[in-house]
Design a protein around this motif. Structure first.
Motif, mmCIF file in Angstrom:
data_model
loop_
_atom_site.group_PDB
_atom_site.id
_atom_site.type_symbol
_atom_site.label_atom_id
_atom_site.label_comp_id
_atom_site.label_asym_id
_atom_site.label_seq_id
_atom_site.Cartn_x
_atom_site.Cartn_y
_atom_site.Cartn_z
ATOM 1 N N LYS A 1 -18.417 -53.147 -14.087
ATOM 2 C CA LYS A 1 -19.789 -53.653 -13.963
ATOM 3 C C LYS A 1 -20.267 -54.290 -15.263
ATOM 4 N N LYS A 2 -19.861 -53.703 -16.389
ATOM 5 C CA LYS A 2 -20.237 -54.270 -17.682
ATOM 6 C C LYS A 2 -19.410 -55.507 -17.995
ATOM 7 N N GLN B 1 -20.572 -58.920 -16.622
ATOM 8 C CA GLN B 1 -21.820 -59.475 -17.144
ATOM 9 C C GLN B 1 -21.527 -60.546 -18.197
ATOM 10 N N PRO B 2 -22.449 -61.455 -18.427
ATOM 11 C CA PRO B 2 -23.729 -61.590 -17.723
ATOM 12 C C PRO B 2 -23.598 -62.432 -16.461
ATOM 13 N N GLY B 3 -24.484 -62.167 -15.536
ATOM 14 C CA GLY B 3 -24.648 -63.068 -14.411
ATOM 15 C C GLY B 3 -24.003 -62.694 -13.098
ATOM 16 N N ARG C 1 -22.623 -63.895 -7.648
ATOM 17 C CA ARG C 1 -23.422 -64.467 -8.711
ATOM 18 C C ARG C 1 -24.876 -64.052 -8.485
ATOM 19 N N LYS C 2 -25.517 -63.495 -9.512
ATOM 20 C CA LYS C 2 -26.910 -63.056 -9.366
ATOM 21 C C LYS C 2 -27.835 -64.237 -9.084
ATOM 22 N N GLU D 1 -22.628 -59.471 -10.230
ATOM 23 C CA GLU D 1 -22.849 -58.105 -9.781
ATOM 24 C C GLU D 1 -21.849 -57.753 -8.688
ATOM 25 N N SER E 1 -16.314 -60.213 -19.988
ATOM 26 C CA SER E 1 -17.044 -60.195 -21.251
ATOM 27 C C SER E 1 -16.489 -59.049 -22.086
#
Length: 341
Positions: A202-203, A206-208, A222-223, A210, A266
């Motif tokens: 989950k980390k 990121q970013p963006g 994509r959020k 979920e 990331s």
């Protein structure tokens, strides 16, 4: 939530090999190599200079196939150089004839950490970065090891070579763009095999992005959403192209019989080099070409240590990956190889 796949020109839309001038309306191009197709494309558009550079790239590519791994980096790099010139010329981009990248060795040990790639502020590579709308890293340097780590088509070889290396990519399957029923809301979505899911996933996305669990299937979404209206196709496509370009900064292809897609994680402390595969391959091959030309004995030494297989895989596999990527950028079309990678 009920949703269905987004369609353009009568076909479901997925990620595309082209970053910039992407054409989602045209069908994919299935070809064993893109040389002749792109040449005809450039002839049709009367791109005389671009065609010249493209033909030069092809000659160097064919020469590389008959050379051993200690010699082929030189001709492969000149294939890359001329292919980029073809792209820049075809798109009307200005460029100077310098390479825009240099290199040097440090230390006395044959290590990829001791092979340094220096990014410069002017020349072919910075012009490619400008065209692709990404950082040119002018004045910065990176090790050859760091650059090779960021390429999905040799990442398995990298992780097997360097035990304990952080796996940087998550393979995606069934990637597509979805539209919510009865709404203009649309988004990118893909599936992830559960064996790639752990406490850090989950980390790492990121970013963006979920994760969702949907009937036993793990989905990556994509959020950010974009608007799609069947009554306003042109504006919808314009917004979609911007959305797609943002996603493609994180999700990279391996050109194969069905292009495979990988999300770049990331990873803390390793976010200083954020470039596309084309830029990374160009920079890495330039350093190897310098060694091949000016210090072949030193290059030979790299094939007598533990990373010899990784280097061999890069030298062998990168030319076709690079050429397919450049072909996609020149034409705006999606290319796939009929043979498995």
């Amino acid at each position: 939530m009920s949703a269905h796949k987004l369609h353009i020109a009568g076909k479901a839309v997925g990620l595309h090999g082209s970053l910039i001038d992407t054409d989602f309306r045209k069908p994919r191009v299935l070809c064993s190599d893109p040389w002749e197709f792109v040449a005809l494309w450039l002839k049709r558009d009367h791109q005389k200079d671009a065609l010249f550079y493209w033909d030069q790239a092809r000659h160097f590519y064919l020469a590389s196939k008959s050379l051993p791994e200690l010699s082929s980096p030189l001709t492969s790099y000149y294939c890359f150089l001329n292919a980029v010139k073809a792209l820049l010329s075809a798109s009307g981009q200005e460029f100077t004839e310098s390479h825009g990248v240099g290199g040097r060795s440090t230390g006395n040990v044959k290590s990829l950490d001791n092979e340094i790639v220096d990014f410069q502020g002017g020349g072919i590579l910075p012009a490619l970065c400008k065209y692709l709308e990404e950082p040119d890293n002018a004045g910065k340097d990176f090790t050859l090891k760091d650059i090779l780590w960021q390429m999905p088509f040799i990442h398995r070889a990298y992780c097997l070579t360097f035990k304990g290396a952080t796996e940087l990519f998550i393979p995606l399957i069934n990637q597509c763009f979805m539209r919510k029923d009865g709404s203009k809301e649309a988004w990118f979505q893909a599936e992830i095999n559960k064996r790639y899911i752990n406490a850090h996933t989950k980390k790492a996305i990121q970013p963006g992005f979920e994760l969702y669990e949907n009937e036993g299937v793990c989905e990556l979404r994509r959020k950010r959403r974009f608007k799609w209206s069947g009554r306003d196709i042109e504006n919808s496509i314009t917004e979609f192209l911007k959305y797609h370009k943002t996603i493609r900064r994180r999700i990279m292809p391996i050109y194969s019989s069905e292009n495979r897609w990988y999300l770049k994680k990331s990873v803390s402390g390793h976010d200083k080099l954020n470039n596309s595969q084309l830029v990374l391959m160009f920079a890495a091959m330039h350093r190897l070409s310098e060694l091949s030309r000016y210090d072949p004995i030193s290059l030979a030494g790299h094939f007598n240590v533990n990373h010899n297989w990784l280097l061999a895989e890069f030298i062998k596999a990168s030319p076709s990956q690079f050429v397919y990527g450049i072909a996609s950028e020149i034409t705006g079309l999606e290319f796939i190889r009929p043979d498995a990678f």
